[in-house]
Design a protein around this motif. Structure first.
Motif, mmCIF file in Angstrom:
data_model
loop_
_atom_site.group_PDB
_atom_site.id
_atom_site.type_symbol
_atom_site.label_atom_id
_atom_site.label_comp_id
_atom_site.label_asym_id
_atom_site.label_seq_id
_atom_site.Cartn_x
_atom_site.Cartn_y
_atom_site.Cartn_z
ATOM 1 N N GLY A 42 -61.474 48.446 2.738
ATOM 2 C CA GLY A 42 -60.680 47.459 2.007
ATOM 3 C C GLY A 42 -60.091 48.056 0.733
ATOM 4 O O GLY A 42 -58.916 47.827 0.418
ATOM 5 N N ALA A 43 -60.907 48.833 0.022
ATOM 6 C CA ALA A 43 -60.425 49.476 -1.211
ATOM 7 C C ALA A 43 -59.337 50.493 -0.895
ATOM 8 O O ALA A 43 -58.312 50.566 -1.594
ATOM 9 N N GLU A 44 -59.549 51.273 0.171
ATOM 10 C CA GLU A 44 -58.523 52.257 0.559
ATOM 11 C C GLU A 44 -57.232 51.556 0.940
ATOM 12 O O GLU A 44 -56.138 51.999 0.558
ATOM 13 N N ASN A 45 -57.342 50.460 1.686
ATOM 14 C CA ASN A 45 -56.142 49.699 2.058
ATOM 15 C C ASN A 45 -55.452 49.120 0.829
ATOM 16 O O ASN A 45 -54.217 49.121 0.746
ATOM 17 N N ALA A 46 -56.238 48.646 -0.127
ATOM 18 C CA ALA A 46 -55.663 48.093 -1.359
ATOM 19 C C ALA A 46 -54.923 49.171 -2.123
ATOM 20 O O ALA A 46 -53.823 48.943 -2.637
ATOM 21 N N VAL A 47 -55.532 50.371 -2.184
ATOM 22 C CA VAL A 47 -54.871 51.491 -2.882
ATOM 23 C C VAL A 47 -53.554 51.828 -2.184
ATOM 24 O O VAL A 47 -52.519 52.029 -2.841
ATOM 25 N N GLU A 48 -53.583 51.889 -0.859
ATOM 26 C CA GLU A 48 -52.363 52.176 -0.103
ATOM 27 C C GLU A 48 -51.307 51.101 -0.346
ATOM 28 O O GLU A 48 -50.129 51.401 -0.518
ATOM 29 N N ASN A 49 -51.747 49.835 -0.356
ATOM 30 C CA ASN A 49 -50.804 48.740 -0.609
ATOM 31 C C ASN A 49 -50.200 48.844 -2.003
ATOM 32 O O ASN A 49 -48.996 48.602 -2.179
ATOM 33 N N VAL A 50 -51.034 49.186 -2.997
ATOM 34 C CA VAL A 50 -50.532 49.345 -4.363
ATOM 35 C C VAL A 50 -49.544 50.511 -4.420
ATOM 36 O O VAL A 50 -48.478 50.408 -5.044
ATOM 37 N N LYS A 51 -49.880 51.618 -3.752
ATOM 38 C CA LYS A 51 -48.969 52.774 -3.725
ATOM 39 C C LYS A 51 -47.629 52.387 -3.104
ATOM 40 O O LYS A 51 -46.563 52.722 -3.635
ATOM 41 N N ASP A 52 -47.709 51.697 -1.952
ATOM 42 C CA ASP A 52 -46.480 51.281 -1.264
ATOM 43 C C ASP A 52 -45.657 50.339 -2.133
ATOM 44 O O ASP A 52 -44.427 50.471 -2.219
ATOM 45 N N ALA A 53 -46.335 49.394 -2.785
ATOM 46 C CA ALA A 53 -45.628 48.445 -3.650
ATOM 47 C C ALA A 53 -44.985 49.171 -4.825
ATOM 48 O O ALA A 53 -43.830 48.891 -5.188
ATOM 49 N N ALA A 54 -45.717 50.119 -5.411
ATOM 50 C CA ALA A 54 -45.167 50.888 -6.539
ATOM 51 C C ALA A 54 -43.962 51.711 -6.090
ATOM 52 O O ALA A 54 -42.943 51.784 -6.789
ATOM 53 N N LYS A 55 -44.073 52.310 -4.900
ATOM 54 C CA LYS A 55 -42.961 53.103 -4.373
ATOM 55 C C LYS A 55 -41.745 52.213 -4.136
ATOM 56 O O LYS A 55 -40.613 52.574 -4.477
ATOM 57 N N ASP A 56 -42.001 51.037 -3.546
ATOM 58 C CA ASP A 56 -40.902 50.099 -3.302
ATOM 59 C C ASP A 56 -40.245 49.672 -4.612
ATOM 60 O O ASP A 56 -39.013 49.598 -4.699
ATOM 61 N N LYS A 57 -41.061 49.378 -5.628
ATOM 62 C CA LYS A 57 -40.513 48.986 -6.944
ATOM 63 C C LYS A 57 -39.714 50.128 -7.555
ATOM 64 O O LYS A 57 -38.651 49.916 -8.138
ATOM 65 N N MET A 58 -40.255 51.350 -7.411
ATOM 66 C CA MET A 58 -39.557 52.503 -7.963
ATOM 67 C C MET A 58 -38.223 52.711 -7.262
ATOM 68 O O MET A 58 -37.195 52.975 -7.914
ATOM 69 N N ALA A 62 -26.856 51.677 -9.157
ATOM 70 C CA ALA A 62 -25.790 50.684 -9.064
ATOM 71 C C ALA A 62 -25.186 50.417 -10.436
ATOM 72 O O ALA A 62 -23.957 50.312 -10.580
ATOM 73 N N LYS A 63 -26.040 50.318 -11.476
ATOM 74 C CA LYS A 63 -25.541 50.089 -12.841
ATOM 75 C C LYS A 63 -24.716 51.284 -13.308
ATOM 76 O O LYS A 63 -23.663 51.116 -13.938
ATOM 77 N N MET A 64 -25.203 52.490 -12.989
ATOM 78 C CA MET A 64 -24.455 53.694 -13.398
ATOM 79 C C MET A 64 -23.117 53.763 -12.681
ATOM 80 O O MET A 64 -22.092 54.104 -13.290
ATOM 81 N N ASP A 65 -23.139 53.442 -11.373
ATOM 82 C CA ASP A 65 -21.875 53.441 -10.630
ATOM 83 C C ASP A 65 -20.915 52.408 -11.206
ATOM 84 O O ASP A 65 -19.702 52.674 -11.351
ATOM 85 N N ALA A 66 -21.449 51.228 -11.546
ATOM 86 C CA ALA A 66 -20.602 50.182 -12.129
ATOM 87 C C ALA A 66 -20.067 50.629 -13.474
ATOM 88 O O ALA A 66 -18.879 50.433 -13.783
ATOM 89 N N ALA A 67 -20.936 51.268 -14.286
ATOM 90 C CA ALA A 67 -20.503 51.744 -15.608
ATOM 91 C C ALA A 67 -19.467 52.856 -15.452
ATOM 92 O O ALA A 67 -18.472 52.920 -16.193
ATOM 93 N N LYS A 68 -19.700 53.725 -14.472
ATOM 94 C CA LYS A 68 -18.757 54.833 -14.206
ATOM 95 C C LYS A 68 -17.408 54.283 -13.766
ATOM 96 O O LYS A 68 -16.353 54.726 -14.251
ATOM 97 N N ALA A 122 -36.478 50.436 -5.744
ATOM 98 C CA ALA A 122 -35.605 49.338 -6.154
ATOM 99 C C ALA A 122 -35.044 49.600 -7.548
ATOM 100 O O ALA A 122 -33.846 49.359 -7.804
ATOM 101 N N ALA A 123 -35.893 50.108 -8.452
ATOM 102 C CA ALA A 123 -35.434 50.412 -9.811
ATOM 103 C C ALA A 123 -34.398 51.527 -9.786
ATOM 104 O O ALA A 123 -33.391 51.478 -10.505
ATOM 105 N N LYS A 124 -34.652 52.545 -8.940
ATOM 106 C CA LYS A 124 -33.669 53.648 -8.816
ATOM 107 C C LYS A 124 -32.343 53.123 -8.296
ATOM 108 O O LYS A 124 -31.282 53.474 -8.820
#
Length: 144
Positions: free
Chosen positions: A89-105, A114-120, A107-109
């Protein structure tokens, strides 16, 4: 003669009494022997019952030991399974947190890109507008 009959009667009575005493004595001896045998049989019966109870007690103790041993083994297996489940369960939670962090990263990228392209694009449009305005000013200045 009376004395003789009386003496004979006494002798007969004495003999009957002695015979009765002998029979009572024999009966007492026989009863004593029977009593001894009964006591001996009783002792053996008690001894056998005690041995049987002791054997049964030993069997029950052995069964109790075996049951306790099995219960301990079952408990140990249960604890191991629970620990493994918790670890998974802990390993799965760590994997889920990693996946969520990667997804957020990601999305942020994407949002930053998109903001840079719009600014450009906005800067490019402003630059083109400025060039066009400068060219128009030059035409006006040069054309007059």
């Amino acid at each position: 003669m009376k004395k003789l009959v009386l003496k004979a009667s006494l002798v007969v009575a004495l003999m009957i009494g002695m015979t009765s005493c002998e029979e009572v004595k024999k009966g007492t001896e026989k009863a004593k022997e029977t009593g001894k045998e009964l006591v001996k049989e009783g002792k053996e019966a008690v001894k056998e019952a005690a041995n049987g109870a002791m054997e049964k007690g030993k069997e029950m103790l052995s069964d109790a030991k075996e049951g306790t041993k099995n219960a301990v083994e079952t408990a140990k297996d249960g604890v191991k399974n629970m620990a493994n489940d918790a670890k998974e369960g802990a390993e799965n939670a760590v994997e889920n947190v990693k996946d969520a962090a990667k997804d957020k990263m990601d999305a942020a990228k994407d949002a930053a890109k998109a903001k840079m392209d719009a600014a450009k694009d906005a800067a490019k449009n402003k630059m083109e507008d400025a060039k066009k305005a400068a060219a128009d000013k030059l035409k006006k200045v040069g054309g007059k």
